[in-house]
Motif scaffolding. Structure first.
Motif, short mmCIF file in Angstrom:
data_model
loop_
_atom_site.label_atom_id
_atom_site.label_comp_id
_atom_site.label_asym_id
_atom_site.label_seq_id
_atom_site.Cartn_x
_atom_site.Cartn_y
_atom_site.Cartn_z
N ARG A 22 0.85 -1.20 0.00
CA ARG A 22 0.00 0.00 0.00
C ARG A 22 0.89 1.25 0.00
O ARG A 22 0.87 2.03 0.94
N THR A 23 1.66 1.42 -1.05
CA THR A 23 2.51 2.60 -1.18
C THR A 23 1.68 3.73 -1.78
O THR A 23 1.07 3.58 -2.85
N VAL A 24 1.64 4.85 -1.08
CA VAL A 24 0.80 5.99 -1.49
C VAL A 24 1.66 6.95 -2.30
O VAL A 24 2.45 7.72 -1.77
N PRO A 31 1.03 -1.49 -4.82
CA PRO A 31 2.22 -2.17 -4.32
C PRO A 31 3.46 -1.60 -5.01
O PRO A 31 3.48 -1.42 -6.23
N ALA A 32 4.49 -1.32 -4.23
CA ALA A 32 5.69 -0.72 -4.81
C ALA A 32 6.87 -0.91 -3.87
O ALA A 32 6.73 -1.19 -2.68
N SER A 33 8.05 -0.74 -4.45
CA SER A 33 9.29 -0.68 -3.67
C SER A 33 9.86 0.72 -3.84
O SER A 33 9.79 1.32 -4.92
N GLY A 60 4.77 -5.10 4.17
CA GLY A 60 3.56 -5.88 3.93
C GLY A 60 2.36 -4.99 3.67
O GLY A 60 2.36 -4.16 2.77
N ASP A 61 1.30 -5.17 4.49
CA ASP A 61 0.07 -4.40 4.31
C ASP A 61 0.06 -3.09 5.08
O ASP A 61 -0.95 -2.36 5.03
N LEU A 62 1.14 -2.76 5.77
CA LEU A 62 1.23 -1.42 6.33
C LEU A 62 1.36 -0.43 5.18
O LEU A 62 2.06 -0.68 4.21
N ALA A 392 5.47 4.62 8.00
CA ALA A 392 4.68 3.40 7.93
C ALA A 392 3.46 3.59 8.80
O ALA A 392 3.57 4.01 9.96
N PHE A 393 2.29 3.29 8.24
CA PHE A 393 1.02 3.59 8.91
C PHE A 393 0.13 2.37 8.87
O PHE A 393 -0.08 1.78 7.81
N ASP A 394 -0.38 1.98 10.04
CA ASP A 394 -1.33 0.88 10.14
C ASP A 394 -2.73 1.45 10.11
O ASP A 394 -3.20 1.99 11.12
#
Length: 450
Positions: A22-24, A31-33, A60-62, A392-394
């Motif tokens: 979840r890369t904004v 999804p990204a690196s 992951g999903d963070l 990183a955000f949950d």
């Protein structure tokens, strides 16, 4: 994999790669690196793409978001450090995912209205900031000749009031002074920030133990009338103006009209106006007091609609704490300011998620737009060449605010005991983990910083 800008040379091995499903990004969430070289983002690639790096972390999903940019913070140092201070404010900012903040020219003593005061600010902040910090200058009666020097010394723009500020050393501008300030801002190519309330429509009351009595002293009409006056001055001078902490829904239509006409006006609101309403405020609960004040639920929903349609550009804290003795049990005499620097993101996300809004909107409102207001184009976005300020955000974690756990100087907030959704788990400042137990590594920024 996307290539770097032409002026940025990628190393063979990157320092750090962060992966998130979840890369904004500026063009949406995916999804990204994110590969980091030194202090900057070098390359953005696919989530599962092999990238040579000294260190890799899979979130992951963070969600991976750009660090927040908060352009409306009252640090109050020097002179009123017992109210807040750079060490405590920036520690709270870091814990809340704010990687860059801009300090308002009041309520410090001296206020930032000349070059000597700006130098005093920088001395007070030097070596004591956990995040990057810049400074606004002030526009007050009598400092016209100082504004050019402040501008050349790196102030990001100028703030003024149209009504009394609450502190005597930062008086408001009258109509003529507002027009002169707009003309000066236009000549310098900078922005004028305005606290817009019409003093002729504000009233006093000797006591206000209940919130409704206080609310009646600062009607929405006062904000709307002042907004119209600011826009008229901007039309007459060509100035770029920014309306601070818009709270009244009826002030939005003049802003919409001005923007349709091409006027260079931007506007912000704050987490408290998006989350709290007049109905939430118990008698004597002056932690809820702010100026302009919290209004009703319909007003809150209109502010959300204005964010969605672009009338409002940004969401910033207006963090304005004070010592407990200034938060009396009477709304008439209590200091007007809400402390929320550390928890703005989950406050806004809690409300945004209820409305089905995506994280991409929050990144725009709380990172990119404030950075653009200040001309900090390497901040507030996940893009090649940008500073590697990341969080990183949950988005699913629920937790309860405990004022005693907050890092700002005085553990007071109207959110105490409120359950929020979303939590910052990690923060990176210019590519390195932001550790408030280590030595501060924030930088002091100047207007020319790109």
């Amino acid at each position: 994999m996307r290539t770097d800008p032409a002026d940025f040379t990628a190393p063979v091995v990157y320092d750090l790669v962060l992966r998130s499903r979840r890369t904004v990004l500026p063009d949406g969430e995916r999804p990204a690196s994110v590969a980091i070289a030194g202090e900057r983002i070098a390359v953005i690639g696919d989530y599962d793409e092999p990238v040579p790096a000294a260190r890799t972390r899979d979130l992951g999903d963070l969600a991976l978001l750009p660090g927040l940019v908060d352009t409306h913070v009252h640090v109050n140092e020097p002179g009123r450090t017992h109210w807040e201070g750079f060490a405590t404010a920036t520690r709270a900012a870091a814990a809340g995912g704010v990687t860059t903040l801009l300090d308002m020219p009041l309520n410090s003593i001296p206020p930032t209205v000349d070059a000597a005061a700006l130098a005093a600010k920088r001395r007070a902040a030097h070596g004591r900031t956990w995040v990057d910090v810049g400074f606004w200058g002030g526009a007050v009666p009598g400092n016209e000749t100082d504004r050019r020097t402040l501008h050349h010394d790196g102030a990001f723009g100028f703030k003024c009031f149209t009504a009394p500020s609450g502190v005597p050393e930062f008086p408001p501008l009258d109509t003529a002074g507002l027009h002169r300030a707009c003309a000066a801002a236009a000549a310098l190519g900078t922005v004028l920030l305005v606290h817009a309330e019409d003093p002729r429509l504000l009233t006093d009351t000797p006591t206000a133990p209940d919130y409704r009595r206080f609310l009646a002293t600062r009607p929405a009409a006062a904000e709307t009338a002042a907004v119209r006056e600011v826009l008229a001055a901007a039309r007459a001078t060509g100035a770029r103006v920014h309306l601070l902490h818009v709270a009244a829904a009826e002030a939005l239509d003049p802003v919409r009209d001005a923007r349709r006409d091409g006027l260079p006006v931007t506007a912000e609101t704050c987490p408290h106006y998006l989350a709290l309403t007049a109905d939430d405020v118990p008698d004597h609960a002056t932690d809820y007091k702010c100026c302009p004040p919290l209004r009703d639920r319909a007003n809150r929903e209109a502010l959300w609609a204005a964010l969605e349609d672009g009338t409002l550009d940004s969401v910033v804290s207006d963090h304005s704490p004070s010592p407990p003795d200034l938060k009396t049990d009477d709304f008439a005499t209590s200091w007007g300011g809400i402390a929320s620097l550390q928890i703005g993101l989950p406050v806004v996300w809690t409300e945004a998620a209820r409305r089905g809004l995506p994280l991409t909107r929050l990144a725009r409102w709380m990172s990119t737009a404030p950075a653009d207001l200040a001309g900090l184009h390497r901040k507030g976005r996940i893009a090649a060449g940008a500073d590697a300020d990341l969080i990183a955000f949950d988005p699913a974690r629920e937790w309860t605010v405990r004022a005693a756990d907050l890092h700002h100087r005085h553990p007071r907030t109207p959110y105490d005991g409120r359950t929020l959704t979303g939590a910052v788990t990690d923060t990176w400042l210019r590519g390195a983990p932001l550790d408030t137990d280590a030595a501060p590594r924030g930088r002091l920024l100047r207007r020319s910083t790109r």
